[in-house]
Design a protein around this motif. Sequence first.
Motif, PDB file in Angstrom:
ATOM      1  N   TRP A  99       0.946  -1.194   0.030  1.00 24.65           N
ATOM      2  CA  TRP A  99       0.064  -0.018   0.003  1.00 24.65           C
ATOM      3  C   TRP A  99       0.848   1.522   0.121  1.00 24.65           C
ATOM      4  O   TRP A  99       0.192   2.450  -0.129  1.00 24.65           O
ATOM      5  CB  TRP A  99      -1.065   0.082   1.103  1.00 24.65           C
ATOM      6  CG  TRP A  99      -0.382  -0.192   2.542  1.00 24.65           C
ATOM      7  CD1 TRP A  99      -0.548  -1.541   3.201  1.00 24.65           C
ATOM      8  CD2 TRP A  99       0.331   0.652   3.372  1.00 24.65           C
ATOM      9  NE1 TRP A  99       0.380  -1.269   4.372  1.00 24.65           N
ATOM     10  CE2 TRP A  99       0.900  -0.122   4.512  1.00 24.65           C
ATOM     11  CE3 TRP A  99       0.953   1.830   3.190  1.00 24.65           C
ATOM     12  CZ2 TRP A  99       1.559   0.511   5.520  1.00 24.65           C
ATOM     13  CZ3 TRP A  99       1.538   2.543   4.254  1.00 24.65           C
ATOM     14  CH2 TRP A  99       2.009   1.944   5.231  1.00 24.65           C
ATOM     15  N   LYS A 100       2.312   1.160   0.278  1.00 22.55           N
ATOM     16  CA  LYS A 100       2.913   2.291   0.227  1.00 22.55           C
ATOM     17  C   LYS A 100       3.160   3.016  -1.273  1.00 22.55           C
ATOM     18  O   LYS A 100       3.284   4.138  -1.313  1.00 22.55           O
ATOM     19  CB  LYS A 100       4.422   1.826   0.505  1.00 22.55           C
ATOM     20  CG  LYS A 100       4.941   0.839  -0.422  1.00 22.55           C
ATOM     21  CD  LYS A 100       6.544   0.416  -0.157  1.00 22.55           C
ATOM     22  CE  LYS A 100       6.939  -0.712  -0.905  1.00 22.55           C
ATOM     23  NZ  LYS A 100       8.080  -1.301  -0.644  1.00 22.55           N
ATOM     24  N   ALA A 101       2.667   2.009  -2.333  1.00 22.11           N
ATOM     25  CA  ALA A 101       2.634   2.611  -3.546  1.00 22.11           C
ATOM     26  C   ALA A 101       1.213   3.466  -3.790  1.00 22.11           C
ATOM     27  O   ALA A 101       1.419   4.750  -4.515  1.00 22.11           O
ATOM     28  CB  ALA A 101       2.333   1.489  -4.628  1.00 22.11           C
ATOM     29  N   ALA A 102       0.249   3.301  -3.059  1.00 20.91           N
ATOM     30  CA  ALA A 102      -0.819   4.100  -3.162  1.00 20.91           C
ATOM     31  C   ALA A 102      -0.491   5.644  -2.619  1.00 20.91           C
ATOM     32  O   ALA A 102      -0.991   6.454  -2.958  1.00 20.91           O
ATOM     33  CB  ALA A 102      -1.848   3.375  -2.403  1.00 20.91           C
ATOM     34  N   VAL A 103       0.080   5.279  -1.521  1.00 17.57           N
ATOM     35  CA  VAL A 103       0.519   6.800  -0.763  1.00 17.57           C
ATOM     36  C   VAL A 103       1.197   7.510  -1.718  1.00 17.57           C
ATOM     37  O   VAL A 103       1.154   8.919  -1.942  1.00 17.57           O
ATOM     38  CB  VAL A 103       1.306   6.416   0.206  1.00 17.57           C
ATOM     39  CG1 VAL A 103       2.005   7.783   1.365  1.00 17.57           C
ATOM     40  CG2 VAL A 103       0.506   5.556   1.401  1.00 17.57           C
ATOM     41  N   VAL A 104       2.381   6.944  -2.237  1.00 21.50           N
ATOM     42  CA  VAL A 104       3.177   7.732  -3.319  1.00 21.50           C
ATOM     43  C   VAL A 104       2.323   8.193  -4.266  1.00 21.50           C
ATOM     44  O   VAL A 104       2.388   9.215  -5.115  1.00 21.50           O
ATOM     45  CB  VAL A 104       4.271   6.705  -3.809  1.00 21.50           C
ATOM     46  CG1 VAL A 104       5.370   7.646  -4.881  1.00 21.50           C
ATOM     47  CG2 VAL A 104       5.125   6.498  -2.802  1.00 21.50           C
ATOM     48  N   GLY A 105       1.224   7.343  -4.915  1.00 18.36           N
ATOM     49  CA  GLY A 105       0.435   7.929  -5.878  1.00 18.36           C
ATOM     50  C   GLY A 105      -0.203   9.030  -5.556  1.00 18.36           C
ATOM     51  O   GLY A 105      -0.667   9.716  -6.491  1.00 18.36           O
ATOM     52  N   ALA A 106      -0.828   8.981  -4.206  1.00 16.46           N
ATOM     53  CA  ALA A 106      -1.521  10.226  -3.748  1.00 16.46           C
ATOM     54  C   ALA A 106      -0.605  11.519  -3.797  1.00 16.46           C
ATOM     55  O   ALA A 106      -1.204  12.626  -4.167  1.00 16.46           O
ATOM     56  CB  ALA A 106      -1.858   9.907  -2.380  1.00 16.46           C
ATOM     57  N   ILE A 107       0.402  11.392  -3.625  1.00 14.70           N
ATOM     58  CA  ILE A 107       1.513  12.460  -3.768  1.00 14.70           C
ATOM     59  C   ILE A 107       1.823  13.079  -5.303  1.00 14.70           C
ATOM     60  O   ILE A 107       1.784  14.061  -5.443  1.00 14.70           O
ATOM     61  CB  ILE A 107       3.076  12.094  -3.075  1.00 14.70           C
ATOM     62  CG1 ILE A 107       2.994  11.588  -1.570  1.00 14.70           C
ATOM     63  CG2 ILE A 107       4.043  13.114  -3.401  1.00 14.70           C
ATOM     64  CD1 ILE A 107       4.142  11.098  -1.137  1.00 14.70           C
ATOM     65  N   ALA A 108       1.780  11.969  -5.822  1.00 13.32           N
ATOM     66  CA  ALA A 108       1.615  12.034  -7.470  1.00 13.32           C
ATOM     67  C   ALA A 108       0.631  13.124  -7.896  1.00 13.32           C
ATOM     68  O   ALA A 108       0.286  13.881  -8.709  1.00 13.32           O
ATOM     69  CB  ALA A 108       1.786  11.004  -8.325  1.00 13.32           C
ATOM     70  N   GLY A 109      -0.921  12.710  -7.218  1.00 16.83           N
ATOM     71  CA  GLY A 109      -1.903  13.400  -7.631  1.00 16.83           C
ATOM     72  C   GLY A 109      -2.104  15.013  -7.116  1.00 16.83           C
ATOM     73  O   GLY A 109      -2.459  15.927  -7.867  1.00 16.83           O
ATOM     74  N   VAL A 110      -1.315  15.286  -5.955  1.00 19.11           N
ATOM     75  CA  VAL A 110      -1.017  16.549  -5.562  1.00 19.11           C
ATOM     76  C   VAL A 110       0.015  17.416  -6.597  1.00 19.11           C
ATOM     77  O   VAL A 110      -0.200  18.407  -7.085  1.00 19.11           O
ATOM     78  CB  VAL A 110      -0.333  16.456  -4.247  1.00 19.11           C
ATOM     79  CG1 VAL A 110      -0.249  17.893  -3.646  1.00 19.11           C
ATOM     80  CG2 VAL A 110      -1.430  16.018  -3.175  1.00 19.11           C
ATOM     81  N   ALA A 111       1.037  16.481  -6.860  1.00 19.59           N
ATOM     82  CA  ALA A 111       1.915  16.990  -7.538  1.00 19.59           C
ATOM     83  C   ALA A 111       1.387  17.481  -9.121  1.00 19.59           C
ATOM     84  O   ALA A 111       2.020  18.528  -9.771  1.00 19.59           O
ATOM     85  CB  ALA A 111       3.212  16.187  -7.914  1.00 19.59           C
ATOM     86  N   VAL A 112       0.619  16.642  -9.709  1.00 17.76           N
ATOM     87  CA  VAL A 112      -0.087  16.987 -11.092  1.00 17.76           C
ATOM     88  C   VAL A 112      -0.534  18.122 -10.998  1.00 17.76           C
ATOM     89  O   VAL A 112      -0.400  18.945 -12.060  1.00 17.76           O
ATOM     90  CB  VAL A 112      -0.953  15.876 -11.226  1.00 17.76           C
ATOM     91  CG1 VAL A 112      -1.956  16.373 -12.400  1.00 17.76           C
ATOM     92  CG2 VAL A 112      -0.359  14.666 -11.701  1.00 17.76           C
TER      93      VAL A 112
END
Length: 525
Positions: free
Chosen positions: A274-287
Motif C-alpha cells: 500500500w506504500k505505492a498508493a501513498v506515493v500515488g496520492a503524492i503524485a496526484g497533488v504534484a500533478v
Amino acid sequence: MDDLYENMLRRREQHGSGLLRESKRTHFWRAALVGILAGICAVLFQLALDGATSLREALVQVMQDVGQYRLITTTLFCATAAGAAGYLTFNYCPEAAGSGIPHLEAVLMNLRRFRWLAVAVTKFVGGFLAIAAGLSLGREGPTVHIGAAIGKGVSEKLGIPKRSYRTLIASGAGAGLSAAFNAPLAGFLFVLELQRELSPTTYGTALIASVSADAVTRACLGQRSAFRIIGYDAPSMKLLPWIFLLGLLAGIMGIVFNRCLLWGSGIMAKFPWWKAAVVGAIAGVAVWYMPEITGGGHGTAELVLSGEFQEVGAMRLLALLLVAKLVFTILSYGAGVPGGILAPILVMGAFGGLLVGKLFSLAMPGLQINPEAFAVLGMAALLSASVRAPLTGVVLIVEMTGNYEQLYALIVASLTAYLVAEAFKNPPVYEALLERDLARPDPAAHGLAEPVLTEVYVEYGSYLANRQVEAMDLPEGCILLSVLRGRNEIVPSLGFHLKPGDILVFLLETPDSRLAHAVTRLARS
C-alpha cells in the motif's frame, strides 16, 4: 599418406567452420526474432502510456471546473492506479519491481530464476499503471525487462541449449532499451555492459536485436530522435574548463542520487504494497502544483532543451524542480512498482545542466555560453556518474538528441563525472541495487537453496588476469569448474594461467550474494 592426412584435417576444419557459421546464422535469426518481438511490445507499451497520459491530462482539464474537489479526485485516481500496480507486483511477481536491470544481472549470473511470462505481464500492466499514475519512473525499465523476458521465452520455446539463454536474454534487454529511446547503438552497448563478454556472437546478436527492435519502433512511431530540439553548435575550446566543472558537479550529484536512492528505497522496502498508493496520492497533488516532476519526464526534458526557461527567476524554479524531482524519484522507486530510473536521471541532468549553464552565462557573459547546450551535457554526465557507463551515456544522448556537434563536449563532461564517482568509490547504482537484492531471499525460488553455476568474465587489469589457478584465493564455498577460452572449454590444472577475456565457470554451494560478488570483484577489479 601425409597428403591424405592433411586433406582429411583440412576437410574436418572446413566442416567445423561450416557448422560454426551455421550456428551463428541460426543464432542471429533468433536475435532478430527477439528484437522484433521486443520492438512490438515496446510500441504497444508506449502507445498505452501515451493514452494514459492523455487521459490524466483530460481528467485535470475536467477537474479545473470542479473547484475544491478537483485535488481530491485527481489524488484518488493516481493513488488507485499506483496502489493497483503495487498490489499486482507485490503479490504476483515481486521480481518485476523497479527497473529490472539488477534482476537481469542476477539472472545472467545464474543467481536468480527468471519467470519470463510473469515478469513480462507484470512489467507491462504494472508499469502502465504506475507511470499512468504520475510516478517519477521511466518506460525504459519495463521495456528492458520485457525484452529480456522475450529473449528467455524464445530460448525456451525454440529449445536451444541453456548456455545460449544468456545471449538472447541480454540481447532482448538491449532491444528493449533501443526501442524505448530510438537508440540502437546505445542498446548494443548496454548488452556489452550487461554481459561483459567480447565475442563475435555477443556483438552480432546484440546489434541485430537492437537494430530490429528500433526498426519496428521507427516503422510504427516514425523516424525521429527521441527529443525534438534545435541543433547546438560545437562549444568553443574556451568553454572546456567550464565543461570540466559541469562534469565535476554532475559526478557529485550522481553520488548523492545513488546514496539517497539506496537509503530511501531501503527504508520503504519495510512497508507493504500500500506504500505505492501513498506515493500515488503524492503524485496526484504534484500533478496540480508541480507537474514537471511527475512521470518519466520526457516532455519536461524536451521543454528544458528547447529553451522554455529563459527568465531570470527560472534559476530558482530549476533548483526547486531538481530537488523535487530527486526526492519524488526516490519515493517512486521505493514504492516497489515497475519503472526505470534512466529517464528521471536524464531529466535531473537536464535541470542541473541548464541551471549550471545559466549561472555560467550570467557570471561570464563574454563567453557566449548556451545554457540549453549545457543541459544536454548534464544529461550525459549525470547518467555516467550514476550508472558508471560513460560510453553508453554519450551514445544514448547523441542518438536521442541527434546533436553530433557536441560529441567531444559530451565525452569530456561524461568522463569527468565518471572519474569523480570512481574517485569517491561510489558503486554504480545498478550494482549497488544488485548487491542489496541478492541479500534477500529469491521470491521465485520457493525456499530452495541448491548449488548454482555462475559465469564470470575476466577483465583486463583485474586480480584474476594472468594469475595461476592455485593463487586465486577463492572464497569458501566457491569452486572453479572450467574455463571458456574462445571455442574451447578447459578443465584447468593448479598451474593453469588465466587470461583476460576468459570466462570462468564457478559452482557456488548456495546462491549467496557474498560468494557471487566476491568472485565477481576478483574478475573485475
